[in-house]
Design an enzyme around this catalytic site. Structure first.
Site, PDB file in Angstrom:
ATOM      1  N   LYS A 285       0.813  -1.218   0.000  1.00  0.00           N
ATOM      2  CA  LYS A 285       0.000   0.000   0.000  1.00  0.00           C
ATOM      3  C   LYS A 285       0.845   1.266   0.000  1.00  0.00           C
ATOM      4  O   LYS A 285       0.346   2.338  -0.301  1.00  0.00           O
ATOM      5  CB  LYS A 285      -0.952  -0.002   1.195  1.00  0.00           C
ATOM      6  CG  LYS A 285      -0.268   0.011   2.547  1.00  0.00           C
ATOM      7  CD  LYS A 285      -1.300   0.011   3.658  1.00  0.00           C
ATOM      8  CE  LYS A 285      -0.637  -0.106   5.023  1.00  0.00           C
ATOM      9  NZ  LYS A 285      -1.613  -0.319   6.090  1.00  0.00           N
ATOM     10  N   ARG A 286       2.097   1.153   0.335  1.00  0.00           N
ATOM     11  CA  ARG A 286       2.942   2.338   0.297  1.00  0.00           C
ATOM     12  C   ARG A 286       3.239   2.771  -1.128  1.00  0.00           C
ATOM     13  O   ARG A 286       3.543   3.910  -1.400  1.00  0.00           O
ATOM     14  CB  ARG A 286       4.284   2.088   1.027  1.00  0.00           C
ATOM     15  CG  ARG A 286       4.179   1.827   2.510  1.00  0.00           C
ATOM     16  CD  ARG A 286       3.268   2.815   3.228  1.00  0.00           C
ATOM     17  NE  ARG A 286       3.823   4.151   3.329  1.00  0.00           N
ATOM     18  CZ  ARG A 286       4.493   4.594   4.381  1.00  0.00           C
ATOM     19  NH1 ARG A 286       4.681   3.826   5.423  1.00  0.00           N
ATOM     20  NH2 ARG A 286       4.956   5.818   4.403  1.00  0.00           N
TER      21      ARG A 286
END
Length: 519
Positions: A285-286
RNA sequence: GGCGUUAUGGUGUAACUGGUUAACACGUCGCCCUCUCAAGGCGAAGAGUCCGGGUUCGAGCCCCGGUAACGCUACCA
């Protein structure tokens, strides 16, 4: 021995068939499963593995099962399970058995099966393939550090494996908390030194037992770890094919050892490639939006997502066309069920590239009838529910109805780019501001999406970093809305949604870093 | 560090049991269409198949040896 023969004849089949095939033990009706854990937003990786399992089951007239792996109390997120159901249904991947629809071999939620795991752990304890471990987390951590410092592979030293029956009885009498560990051979009269299993996509894979740790099977809180729960459930739920992500390959020998300890037949294993970020690391998700909620709320169509996921790793015939004049690489779920070939899957990790997904989504949008397109817009970006929640924020702020659009554009746009004079506070440098924005993002990621939680978390961060509430909120307002003027920030972010807010912040940072690098 | 897996243009894939200048799609660039932007049409650039050896008349496909990336290495999944 029979397993060897089975796997040999399967090899021959695999060599000769380039099509849908069944294995040597094909008497059993096909049953597959996905087993997501409710630890946050439903993940694209879950949809990918779900898609593959779904296709596999449908191709063979089998059953597709949804099981919730909620054995980790520390990471449990209460809203997560419902979101998993909703987003998988939204995507069109429906299951035959699961916690919400029931089925003959439930319960399908692992937290409701703890008695089953305890019984099975007991069997292992009795037949000597598992043992109680009384080591404390602190002791374990200490030896781990030592091993790491000495450049040794961190491994459980087997302290409690050598406990005498008297010592064990003593510890139990003293009510010492314990875990139950797998006794990896050699032990007792099992002297095997390695475990080999077949991966249907890669062939045989061997692990020396010296590299397989005495894995914890039951935690001291009475919950099983993934390894035990997954093997017990797969067996009890009569799973024939385990189709899961590649990251599980390393722990498969533990699972095989467990099947052996219970004297059960192993399922077939299919390890699918891991979806990747643009830099080839495991999708995260980064670096990428990974929440299915994000894709749903950002206006992607399920058909496009499924189609795109179906492109990952191949599997569809290269020359497939729905009709002679239809465009390349565009196909439906049903067509995948019809034509997908599992043995043709490429195992190199494919990059999940939004650019191509967007193109595909555009193709699906354009293919809609004008009326259906209108309805799609109406049901997503301009849904009654969304408009109602935004209206609630706007009523006191406008004098004519048409002013509604003036302050709310960011709710309906994909690209929001605040100009420098909007996002950089007067007394701050661009660098400091970006650093703080990065901290904000990190805080937002781990905060419950409620007004009070957000306010508390942001204010706490501001205090720590010496940013005034005004600077703090104005920066975030700029990032989310692109402007210095907007409806109340926190309320707006709640309506806008966590998935999209985080993505917007991420994209802002990315764009600024890129711009800075150019200079 | 150990173990495992993988490796074809920027990205996703293709290339029959080794056989012509490595194909398709996305993206990029250019042109056409056009009030703009897309869409659509036409065209171009971009890999010599991770590297080094070997086998062969011939290797992206076979063999050997490296390298790199990724995954795992938790009382997380």
């Amino acid at each position: 021995m029979s397993a060897e023969i089975a796997s040999l004849s399967f090899t021959l089949l695999a060599l000769n068939f380039n099509h849908i095939m069944t294995s040597a033990n094909s008497e059993a009706p096909i049953r597959v499963r996905i087993a997501p854990s409710p630890t946050g937003d439903p993940h694209v990786g879950t949809a990918y593995i779900g898609l593959l399992n779904y296709i596999y089951a449908r191709q063979r007239g089998g059953k597709f099962i949804l099981r919730i792996e909620d054995t980790d109390r520390t990471r449990f997120v209460s809203t997560s399970e419902q979101m998993i159901f909703d987003s998988l249904r939204w995507a069109g991947l429906t299951w035959d058995e699961g916690p919400d629809v029931g089925g003959p071999l439930g319960p399908y939620r692992q937290s409701e099966r703890t008695a089953i795991y305890r019984e099975h752990a007991e069997i292992l304890l009795k037949n000597g393939t598992a043992y109680r471990c009384f080591c404390t987390p602190e002791e374990l951590e200490a030896t781990r550090k030592q091993q790491l410092a000495a450049k040794l592979p961190p491994r459980y030293p087997g302290t409690c494996r050598r406990l005498t029956p008297e010592q064990i009885a003593g510890n139990e009498a003293a009510k010492k908390p314990y875990t139950i560990r797998l006794a990896v051979p050699p032990h007792g009269n099992d002297l095997t030194a390695s475990t080999t299993f077949r991966d249907e996509l890669r062939g045989n894979i061997t692990f020396e037992h010296g590299n397989v740790d005495d894995q914890v099977l039951m935690k001291s809180d009475g919950f099983p770890t993934y390894h035990l729960a997954n093997v017990v459930d797969d067996h009890l739920m009569q799973i024939t094919d385990v189709i899961r992500a590649e990251e599980w390959i390393s722990s498969t020998p533990k699972h095989v050892l467990l099947y052996k300890a219970f004297d059960w037949q192993t399922p077939r294993f299919w390890h699918m490639p891991l979806l990747r970020n643009l830099d080839k690391s495991k999708i995260s998700k980064r670096k990428n939006p990974v929440s299915l909620i994000y894709y749903r709320d950002s206006g992607y169509l399920p058909s496009a997502i499924l189609n795109f996921l179906g492109l990952m790793g191949g599997g569809m015939p290269a020359d497939f066309k729905s009709t002679p004049d239809s465009i390349a690489e565009k196909f439906t779920l049903d067509e995948m069920v019809q034509h997908f070939v599992f043995t043709d899957i490429r195992v190199g990790g494919p990059v999940f590239d939004l650019t191509k997904l967007k193109w595909l989504n555009g193709e699906y949008l354009r293919a809609l009838s004008p009326e259906d397109f209108f309805l799609a817009v109406r049901n997503s970006v301009f849904s009654d529910d969304y408009l109602r929640r935004i209206s609630a924020l706007m009523q006191t702020r406008i004098e004519t109805l048409t002013q509604f659009g003036d302050l709310t554009g960011f709710f309906f746009s994909d690209n929001v780019i605040p100009p420098a004079e909007v996002w950089i506070p007067k007394k701050r440098t661009p660098e400091d501001t970006l650093t703080f924005a990065t901290d904000q993002l990190a805080v937002l990621e781990t905060t419950d999406w409620t007004h009070d939680a957000l306010e508390a978390a942001l204010k706490k961060l501001g205090e720590e970093k010496q940013w005034s509430v005004k600077e703090n909120f104005m920066l975030l307002r700029a990032i989310i809305t692109g402007s210095t003027m907007s409806p109340p920030l926190l309320e707006s972010m709640i309506v806008f949604g966590k998935a999209r807010s985080l993505d917007r912040a991420r994209r802002f940072l990315e764009a600024q870093k890129k711009a800075a690098a150019k200079k």
